[in-house]
Design an enzyme around this catalytic site. Structure first.
Site, short mmCIF file in Angstrom:
data_model
loop_
_atom_site.label_atom_id
_atom_site.label_comp_id
_atom_site.label_asym_id
_atom_site.label_seq_id
_atom_site.Cartn_x
_atom_site.Cartn_y
_atom_site.Cartn_z
N PHE A 4 0.85 -1.19 0.00
CA PHE A 4 0.00 0.00 0.00
C PHE A 4 0.89 1.24 0.00
O PHE A 4 1.63 1.46 0.96
CB PHE A 4 -0.85 -0.06 1.28
CG PHE A 4 -1.83 1.06 1.48
CD1 PHE A 4 -3.11 1.01 0.93
CD2 PHE A 4 -1.51 2.14 2.29
CE1 PHE A 4 -4.04 2.01 1.17
CE2 PHE A 4 -2.44 3.16 2.55
CZ PHE A 4 -3.70 3.08 1.98
N ARG B 22 13.12 -16.19 38.94
CA ARG B 22 14.40 -15.52 39.15
C ARG B 22 14.55 -15.17 40.64
O ARG B 22 13.75 -14.40 41.18
CB ARG B 22 14.43 -14.24 38.29
CG ARG B 22 15.60 -13.33 38.56
CD ARG B 22 16.88 -13.89 38.02
NE ARG B 22 17.96 -12.93 38.12
CZ ARG B 22 19.23 -13.22 37.86
NH1 ARG B 22 19.57 -14.45 37.48
NH2 ARG B 22 20.17 -12.29 37.97
N GLU C 145 0.87 3.89 10.73
CA GLU C 145 -0.60 3.88 10.60
C GLU C 145 -1.25 4.96 11.46
O GLU C 145 -2.23 4.73 12.15
CB GLU C 145 -1.17 2.50 10.99
CG GLU C 145 -0.67 1.40 10.11
CD GLU C 145 -1.65 1.02 9.03
OE1 GLU C 145 -2.70 1.69 8.90
OE2 GLU C 145 -1.36 0.06 8.31
N PHE D 233 -4.42 20.15 14.32
CA PHE D 233 -3.39 19.60 13.44
C PHE D 233 -2.43 20.68 12.94
O PHE D 233 -1.27 20.41 12.70
CB PHE D 233 -4.03 18.91 12.22
CG PHE D 233 -4.73 17.64 12.58
CD1 PHE D 233 -4.01 16.45 12.68
CD2 PHE D 233 -6.09 17.61 12.81
CE1 PHE D 233 -4.65 15.27 13.01
CE2 PHE D 233 -6.73 16.43 13.12
CZ PHE D 233 -6.01 15.26 13.23
#
Lengths: 263, 389
Positions: B133, B273, B368, B388
């Site tokens: 893509f 541990r 993504e 934005f």
């Protein structure tokens, strides 16, 4: 070729087992279940024979309602239909009774071949196949590690004996086979197989549907009495060996040989 | 010993028996076929291409797409569970299936012509064609609207010019879905086939993350594409972003798988541990980390299950999916870091998986849609104010 595979649902090996307070069974709460490992090899063998010669594969099981999930998995792997006998009156800890019930499912089906796993991982009686063969009047073959079908009515069988020895036999069908883990490579259920399995027939039957009564499963036929289960108590003993290095080595060697019996 | 999963709230009860069977089969396949070999591929920087036919055989490619094109037609929860199990193996493997299924097959089914669907979808479901893509460019990542790859109409064909970067499956792909602007500035989707003159697929090397995944650069120089290779319904940036919503949904599930793998390793390690004469799991600081991991995994599962059920009813929106991707990858990354911490020096070894997941998740965190961009998507949704720019 009509093939029946017997499927048992057993506790998933990745889960730690604990017992019910009365010690009669494992606690089922929070336990995951899976198909008995050698039965998966049985399913694969059956599917390969169908791919070679055509016909159908029927998966059969005895057990409570949850066993439908094991049969759905068998259908998802590619079996054509399934029958579950779910009836609390069947003593599930008796291999005779389970075999008798499975034989009653299979008798009217007249399969050419019945396949079971070599033994169940939970109880390990390894007798169901023998009981089925006796009731159906079929030949029975244990310890099967390989099979080929040169003709649809004849199988070439490889059995694994003790001490790394194999034998080979040919058997004319019908027959019952007990297959061992490792005989093939069981396939994964594909997603399409899982989707298709939803639509395949899965019949749930009770004793009456098979023409059986609880009396058929009692009395002289079944002399096994289930007493209970126990988890062995783990004990750890530590002993320090002292002395000169030569003496320590000598005593350690003796203990490893005589007490631990690892040498 | 096989992986048992993490199910603190008994969420298995909320799954259908088919959904559980799908998960368990993929889980077993990952145990058998992926975990034994994945560290080697990570070390070598190679994608395990030999697993593709096996995944196709299991019908993992395009699993939630239409059966009439050879796909399994699963619901979205089952699809999510597949992503979860694959990413428990490796984020690179899940990325391969995400791209193939959600970023190439899904857009072909959604925006393609009937001929394109019939040609590509069965082939891609069988793993005979691999897709990639191409949206992101070297200078346009979070701001895809600015992309500069051009598609010029020339008679009955299109001529493409531009460069696409950070393309998963980039060099192994037989077909690339390339997004380019036409002369009117409309973003459109084109199927560019391997070997088309002027089309080059270069390998991106020297990564410390997603090393078992194929990452490429796509270079298009006067690549002539026939009109029949354009996705007729893919017009405008929104078409491309809708593909990302599909893929982000799968990533939200995948992050659970990586987180569960890290938690399981850390819990076992902490119980065994011994330091200062007792297991480190007995110390408060370690327990706090383990409890954080379990709590966040459980919340991640609830979020995904709800998103999946909404998606199956056609009611999920992209903002909700953004929350799934943002939250789950963030916490998976924190869990991987804490697991590495609990394991001390062993935490950096391939044997224990957690560093591999940690390195992978650093990419998943910003691909993504970066964590920050998803934050702004949700921020804009709740305030009505875009932050934005």
């Amino acid at each position: 070729m009509k093939i029946a595979v017997c499927v048992k649902q057993v506790p998933n090996r990745d889960y730690t087992l604990s017992l019910t307070p009365d010690g009669q069974w494992v606690r089922e709460e929070g336990l995951a279940w899976e198909i008995n490992e050698s039965d998966l090899y049985g399913i694969e063998a059956a599917l390969q024979l169908r791919e070679r010669w055509g016909g159908e594969v029927l998966a059969v099981a005895v057990g409570p309602e949850r066993v439908t999930e094991a049969l759905r998995k068998a259908l998802a792997m590619g079996c054509d239909r399934a029958v579950l006998v779910s009836d609390p009156r069947i003593p599930r800890t008796s291999p005779y009774c389970v075999g008798r019930v499975l034989a009653a499912v299979l008798a009217p089906e007249r399969p050419d071949l019945v396949i079971t796993g070599i033994a169940s991982e939970d109880l390990g009686f390894a007798q169901t196949a023998g009981v089925i063969a006796e009731w159906l009047g079929y030949e029975s073959l244990p310890l099967v590690i390989g099979l080929e079908a040169p003709q649809p009515d004849r199988l070439h069988i490889r059995q694994e004996l003790e001490g790394g020895v194999f034998d080979e036999v040919e058997v004319e069908l019908p027959a019952v086979l007990m297959i061992q883990s490792g005989a093939n490579q069981p396939r994964y259920a594909s997603l399409k197989g899982i989707m298709a399995a939803k639509k395949k027939p899965l019949d749930v039957k009770r004793l009456e549907d098979l023409g059986l009564t609880p009396d058929d499963l009692r009395g002289t036929h079944s002399r096994l009495e289930w007493l209970g289960m126990e988890v062995p108590v783990q004990t750890v003993q530590v002993e320090f060996i002292t002395g000169a290095p030569d003496e320590i080595a000598e005593r350690l060697l003796e203990k490893l040989k005589k007490e631990a019996r690892v040498l | 010993m096989g992986f048992r999963g993490v199910d603190f709230l008994g969420l298995d009860e909320e799954l259908s028996s088919e959904e559980r069977m799908v998960r368990d089969e993929v889980r077993r396949w990952v145990d058998d076929q992926v975990l034994p070999i994945i560290a080697h591929h990570f070390e070598a920087g190679t994608f395990p291409l030999h697993l593709v036919p096996q995944m196709a055989e299991l019908n993992l490619l395009g699993a939630n797409l239409d059966p009439k094109y050879g796909c399994a037609g699963l619901n979205n929860v089952a699809y999510g569970l597949i992503m979860q199990e694959l990413e428990r193996g490796d984020s690179g493997l899940r990325s391969f299936v995400s791209v193939q299924s959600s970023l190439v097959m899904w857009p072909i089914q959604e925006y393609g012509s009937e001929k394109q669907k019939q040609y590509w979808l069965p082939k891609m479901a069988r793993g005979e064609a691999i897709g990639c893509f191409g949206l992101t460019e070297p200078d346009y990542g979070s701001n895809p609207a600015g992309l500069i790859t051009r598609a010029r109409k020339d008679g009955s064909s299109w001529v493409l010019n531009g460069t696409k970067m950070w393309i998963t499956n980039g060099t192994i792909a037989d077909v690339a879905l390339v997004w380019a602007k036409d002369d009117e500035g409309v973003i459109r989707g084109f199927l560019v086939e391997r070997g088309t003159p002027g089309f080059r697929q270069n390998k991106v090397t020297d990564k410390f993350s997603l090393r078992a995944s194929d990452t490429g650069e796509l270079v298009l120089e006067d690549v002539r594409i026939p009109e029949k290779n354009r996705l007729p319904e893919a017009n405008g940036l929104k078409a491309a972003l809708r593909c990302l919503t599909q893929a982000r949904y799968g990533i939200a599930w995948g992050a659970i798988g990586a987180a569960m793998a890290c938690y399981e390793v850390a819990l076992e390690y902490a119980k065994n541990r011994v330091q200062f004469d007792r297991p480190i799991a007995g110390y408060q600081l370690v327990q706090q980390k383990l409890v954080y991991m379990l709590t966040e995994i459980t919340k991640m599962q609830l979020l995904c299950l709800r998103l999946g059920r909404l998606k199956d009813r056609g009611k999920v929106n992209h903002v909700q999916v953004s929350m799934g991707k943002m939250n789950n990858v963030y916490h998976a990354l924190q869990i991987a870091r804490l697991a590495r911490d609990i394991l001390g020096a062993n935490g950096i070894m391939y044997e224990y998986q957690v560093a591999r997941h940690l390195c992978n998740l650093e990419s998943v965190y910003t691909y993504e849609g970066t964590h920050d961009i998803h934050t702004l998507i949700i921020g804009e949704h709740i305030t009505g104010l875009s932050a934005f720019t």
